[in-house]
Design a protein around this motif. Structure first.
Motif, short mmCIF file in Angstrom:
data_model
loop_
_atom_site.label_atom_id
_atom_site.label_comp_id
_atom_site.label_asym_id
_atom_site.label_seq_id
_atom_site.Cartn_x
_atom_site.Cartn_y
_atom_site.Cartn_z
N SER A 31 -30.09 107.90 2.89
CA SER A 31 -30.26 108.05 1.45
C SER A 31 -29.49 106.96 0.72
CB SER A 31 -29.76 109.42 0.98
OG SER A 31 -30.62 110.44 1.41
N GLY A 83 -40.94 112.16 -11.12
CA GLY A 83 -40.87 113.32 -10.23
C GLY A 83 -42.24 113.91 -9.98
N GLY A 133 -41.86 114.46 -3.90
CA GLY A 133 -40.58 114.28 -4.59
C GLY A 133 -40.69 113.18 -5.64
N ASN A 134 -39.63 112.43 -5.80
CA ASN A 134 -39.66 111.28 -6.73
C ASN A 134 -40.47 110.15 -6.10
OD1 ASN A 134 -37.90 112.64 -8.50
ND2 ASN A 134 -36.12 111.88 -7.37
N HIS A 193 -40.21 110.29 -1.86
CA HIS A 193 -38.97 110.98 -1.48
C HIS A 193 -37.73 110.21 -1.97
CE1 HIS A 193 -41.52 113.53 0.86
NE2 HIS A 193 -41.75 112.65 1.82
N SER A 247 -34.45 108.93 -4.08
CA SER A 247 -33.30 109.57 -4.73
C SER A 247 -33.12 109.03 -6.15
CB SER A 247 -32.01 109.33 -3.93
OG SER A 247 -31.72 107.94 -3.84
N GLY A 295 -34.38 108.46 -0.50
CA GLY A 295 -33.71 109.75 -0.60
C GLY A 295 -34.33 110.81 0.29
N ASN A 296 -34.27 112.04 -0.20
CA ASN A 296 -34.72 113.19 0.61
C ASN A 296 -35.35 114.24 -0.31
OD1 ASN A 296 -35.01 114.65 3.01
ND2 ASN A 296 -33.06 115.73 2.73
N THR A 297 -36.00 113.78 -1.39
CA THR A 297 -36.58 114.71 -2.36
C THR A 297 -37.98 115.13 -1.92
OG1 THR A 297 -37.44 112.85 -3.68
CG2 THR A 297 -35.27 113.69 -4.27
N GLY A 298 -38.43 116.28 -2.44
CA GLY A 298 -39.76 116.78 -2.10
C GLY A 298 -39.79 117.44 -0.74
#
Length: 228
Positions: free
Chosen positions: A125, A142, A152-153, A169, A171, A191-194
């Motif tokens: 990340s 987002g 995610g983003n 995904h 950050s 990152g690690n979103t979604g």
């Protein structure tokens, strides 16, 4: 007596004529600059120099200087040409550096509704994400930038050849819709979103800006000369 007066008058006229020519030459030197400065020297040697001669000399000097400057500019451009050609040889680049390829395109699994729509680049990340090719940002935000919360983003960039690249995904997003980006330009942080099982960049090549039009991104990049 008459002959002596005529001689004296003739001598005086020559002095006045020479003085007048010298004055013209010196005036031209002041107005026209260093290019005509030699006019006074020429006059002192007894040669008649006119303002027209001085202007011609100045023009010739300027033309010579312009030619020399142009030659130098061409030489400098030629020196930089190989570097510019090398930089733009591929035209496309990896979206991240020092990565490991993880989930691939069309891979099946419980993580996806059908099959995986892109290529995952496993990175920590906060890793810098760059534009794989120059273009215009058409999606950023987002909820997958409109493609759904699983991403995610996300960011989508439109390229001149009619293709689109997607980065998900993230950050952090560091570009805005409508922004023009260059190949290799910083656009976000990974990152690690979604819907993500760990830090990575999800990367897609699409034929439209929307979900459902993805093609194999690794094959595409390799076809552009990128080592993936």
């Amino acid at each position: 007596m008459s002959k002596r007066v005529t001689s004296r008058h003739s001598h005086t006229s020559r002095i006045r004529t020479r003085a007048a020519v010298l004055a013209v030459g010196l005036g031209a030197s002041v107005v026209l600059g260093a290019g005509v400065a030699g006019a006074a020297d020429t006059l002192s040697s007894g040669k008649a120099v006119t303002v027209a001669n001085a202007v011609q000399a100045q023009a010739a000097a300027q033309a010579k200087a312009a030619t020399a400057a142009k030659t130098a500019a061409v030489a400098k451009a030629a020196e930089g040409a190989p570097q510019a050609a090398a930089k733009g040889a591929a035209g496309w680049v990896d979206p991240v550096k020092k990565y490991t390829l993880s989930a691939g395109f069309n891979q099946a699994g419980a993580m996806w509704q059908s099959t995986h729509s892109g290529q995952d680049f496993a990175v920590a990340s906060g890793t810098e994400v760059v534009a794989a090719h120059g273009g215009t940002v058409v999606k950023a935000g987002g909820n997958g930038a409109g493609d759904g919360p699983a991403y995610g983003n996300a960011i989508v960039v439109k390229h001149a050849n009619g293709t689109y690249s997607q980065y998900a995904h993230l950050s952090r997003i560091d570009v805005k819709i409508g922004q023009v980006v260059a190949t290799g330009q910083h656009i976000a942080l990974s990152g690690n979103t979604g819907n993500s099982s760990g830090p990575h960049l999800h990367f897609e090549i699409r034929t439209t800006p929307n979900y459902g039009s993805a093609i194999d991104p690794v094959a595409f990049l390799r076809g552009k000369g990128v080592t993936v």
